[in-house]
Design a protein around this motif. Structure first.
Motif, PDB file in Angstrom:
ATOM      1  N   CYS B 114       0.841  -1.192   0.000  1.00 43.06           N
ATOM      2  CA  CYS B 114       0.000   0.000   0.000  1.00 43.06           C
ATOM      3  C   CYS B 114       0.877   1.243   0.000  1.00 43.06           C
ATOM      4  N   LYS B 115       0.265   2.379  -0.204  1.00 41.28           N
ATOM      5  CA  LYS B 115       0.916   3.686  -0.141  1.00 41.28           C
ATOM      6  C   LYS B 115       2.162   3.750  -1.031  1.00 41.28           C
ATOM      7  N   LEU B 116       1.931   3.620  -2.326  1.00 41.47           N
ATOM      8  CA  LEU B 116       3.046   3.654  -3.281  1.00 41.47           C
ATOM      9  C   LEU B 116       3.296   5.072  -3.780  1.00 41.47           C
ATOM     10  N   TYR B 117       4.571   5.376  -3.983  1.00 43.72           N
ATOM     11  CA  TYR B 117       4.937   6.647  -4.612  1.00 43.72           C
ATOM     12  C   TYR B 117       4.744   6.538  -6.118  1.00 43.72           C
ATOM     13  N   GLU B 118       4.639   7.684  -6.776  1.00 47.26           N
ATOM     14  CA  GLU B 118       4.719   7.724  -8.229  1.00 47.26           C
ATOM     15  C   GLU B 118       6.179   7.515  -8.626  1.00 47.26           C
ATOM     16  N   VAL B 119       6.407   7.172  -9.894  1.00 47.00           N
ATOM     17  CA  VAL B 119       7.759   6.772 -10.312  1.00 47.00           C
ATOM     18  C   VAL B 119       8.830   7.828 -10.042  1.00 47.00           C
ATOM     19  N   GLU B 120       8.545   9.093 -10.356  1.00 45.46           N
ATOM     20  CA  GLU B 120       9.575  10.121 -10.177  1.00 45.46           C
ATOM     21  C   GLU B 120       9.958  10.242  -8.709  1.00 45.46           C
ATOM     22  N   GLU B 121       8.958  10.335  -7.865  1.00 49.88           N
ATOM     23  CA  GLU B 121       9.231  10.530  -6.436  1.00 49.88           C
ATOM     24  C   GLU B 121       9.871   9.285  -5.823  1.00 49.88           C
ATOM     25  N   ALA B 122       9.469   8.118  -6.320  1.00 47.42           N
ATOM     26  CA  ALA B 122      10.021   6.866  -5.776  1.00 47.42           C
ATOM     27  C   ALA B 122      11.536   6.851  -5.904  1.00 47.42           C
ATOM     28  N   ARG B 123      12.027   7.201  -7.083  1.00 45.21           N
ATOM     29  CA  ARG B 123      13.481   7.164  -7.267  1.00 45.21           C
ATOM     30  C   ARG B 123      14.168   8.223  -6.412  1.00 45.21           C
ATOM     31  N   CYS B 124      13.537   9.413  -6.292  1.00 47.64           N
ATOM     32  CA  CYS B 124      14.128  10.465  -5.454  1.00 47.64           C
ATOM     33  C   CYS B 124      14.212  10.014  -3.997  1.00 47.64           C
ATOM     34  N   GLN B 125      13.168   9.339  -3.541  1.00 47.45           N
ATOM     35  CA  GLN B 125      13.111   8.943  -2.133  1.00 47.45           C
ATOM     36  C   GLN B 125      13.860   7.636  -1.865  1.00 47.45           C
ATOM     37  N   GLY B 126      14.174   6.916  -2.931  1.00 52.00           N
ATOM     38  CA  GLY B 126      14.920   5.668  -2.770  1.00 52.00           C
ATOM     39  C   GLY B 126      14.057   4.480  -2.422  1.00 52.00           C
ATOM     40  N   THR B 127      12.758   4.634  -2.506  1.00 57.94           N
ATOM     41  CA  THR B 127      11.837   3.517  -2.254  1.00 57.94           C
ATOM     42  C   THR B 127      10.495   3.834  -2.894  1.00 57.94           C
ATOM     43  N   ILE B 128       9.775   2.803  -3.293  1.00 65.70           N
ATOM     44  CA  ILE B 128       8.440   3.040  -3.858  1.00 65.70           C
ATOM     45  C   ILE B 128       7.400   3.076  -2.744  1.00 65.70           C
ATOM     46  N   PHE B 129       7.802   2.690  -1.542  1.00 64.63           N
ATOM     47  CA  PHE B 129       6.841   2.586  -0.443  1.00 64.63           C
ATOM     48  C   PHE B 129       6.956   3.775   0.512  1.00 64.63           C
ATOM     49  N   LYS B 130       5.872   4.514   0.633  1.00 65.24           N
ATOM     50  CA  LYS B 130       5.884   5.664   1.550  1.00 65.24           C
ATOM     51  C   LYS B 130       6.177   5.220   2.978  1.00 65.24           C
ATOM     52  N   GLU B 131       5.727   4.040   3.322  1.00 62.88           N
ATOM     53  CA  GLU B 131       5.931   3.559   4.695  1.00 62.88           C
ATOM     54  C   GLU B 131       7.394   3.276   5.009  1.00 62.88           C
ATOM     55  N   LEU B 132       8.207   3.079   3.963  1.00 66.46           N
ATOM     56  CA  LEU B 132       9.635   2.824   4.181  1.00 66.46           C
ATOM     57  C   LEU B 132      10.465   4.091   4.030  1.00 66.46           C
ATOM     58  N   ASP B 133       9.820   5.188   3.733  1.00 67.69           N
ATOM     59  CA  ASP B 133      10.521   6.462   3.601  1.00 67.69           C
ATOM     60  C   ASP B 133      10.537   7.113   4.984  1.00 67.69           C
ATOM     61  N   LEU B 134      11.508   6.739   5.754  1.00 62.01           N
ATOM     62  CA  LEU B 134      11.518   7.106   7.168  1.00 62.01           C
ATOM     63  C   LEU B 134      12.311   8.381   7.421  1.00 62.01           C
ATOM     64  N   ASP B 135      11.809   9.186   8.323  1.00 61.69           N
ATOM     65  CA  ASP B 135      12.433  10.479   8.612  1.00 61.69           C
ATOM     66  C   ASP B 135      13.884  10.341   9.026  1.00 61.69           C
TER      67      ASP B 135
END
Lengths: 87, 142
Positions: B114-135
């Protein structure tokens, strides 16, 4: 031949490729998640179409390309990453 | 840390999940169960509700104010007991918020799709999963 368009295709393939890479990691541990498989297949099709479009216009993108032109070896026709490409 | 390094870290966490998954492969975790402090998001048949702050999951309940040192004469209710073992000794763990938990045990909650990033943001954040994009990872990015 449009260099901007070529770079744009490379960028899209990179973005989609990263998405597939992370989906694959998820599927390694969730092999029965049909929703993730469906999304993976969608991006795999997208990647395939992008590669086909690139190779049709600019020559082989990987050495696995099925349509090497027998009269025109274009593998080295464009700058390598260390020559300023992909910046 | 680059994107692939970050995903290698994520992958290592998922390897923990993989071992857990072998216990029950009939459910992929797609049930979108909301994750809360009291619910890890997995199904009830996998959820080990026996573990909490007062019980680490082993058969030996250990109170939170115990240092866990191997003193067989130790009285768990004797707060004046001398735990010092030369230097800081056991007393240091008395102020640890996790002091009631068993040592060397960790857990990785079951990830849901669940909670997937769009492709551009996923690569910037280093993960497609918002839940794994930790502060706390933000400082590691180059």
């Amino acid at each position: 031949m449009n260099e901007n368009h070529r770079q744009e295709l490379i960028e899209k393939m990179s973005l989609v490729g990263f998405y597939m890479y992370d989906l694959r990691l998820f599927l390694d541990t969730h092999p029965e998640c049909h929703e993730a498989i469906e999304v993976f297949n969608r991006y795999a099709c997208m990647k395939k179409e992008l590669v086909a479009e690139y190779e049709k216009m600019y020559g082989p993108f990987t050495q696995d390309c099925r349509n090497f032109d027998e009269h025109d070896w274009r593998w080295t026709a464009y700058p390598w990453p260390w020559e300023g490409a992909c910046n | 840390m680059n994107n692939y390094g970050r995903n290698q870290m994520n992958n290592r966490s998922r390897q923990g999940n993989m071992q857990y998954n072998r216990m029950n492969r009939n459910n992929c975790g797609c049930d979108n169960t909301p994750r809360t402090v009291d619910n890890c998001g997995c199904n009830d048949n996998r959820n080990d509700n026996r573990r909490n702050n007062d019980n680490c999951g082993c058969n030996n309940a250990r109170p939170a104010d115990s240092c866990g040192c191997d003193d067989r004469n130790h009285d768990h209710h004797d707060h004046d007991h001398d735990h010092s073992h030369g230097t800081e000794g056991c007393n240091a763990s008395r102020y640890d918020q996790l002091s009631g938990m068993a040592l060397a045990m960790s857990y990785v909650p079951w990830q849901t799709f669940c909670k997937l990033y769009e492709v551009e943001e996923a690569r910037c954040q280093g993960t497609i999963f918002k839940e794994l994009d930790l502060d706390f990872m933000r400082g590691c990015r180059s």
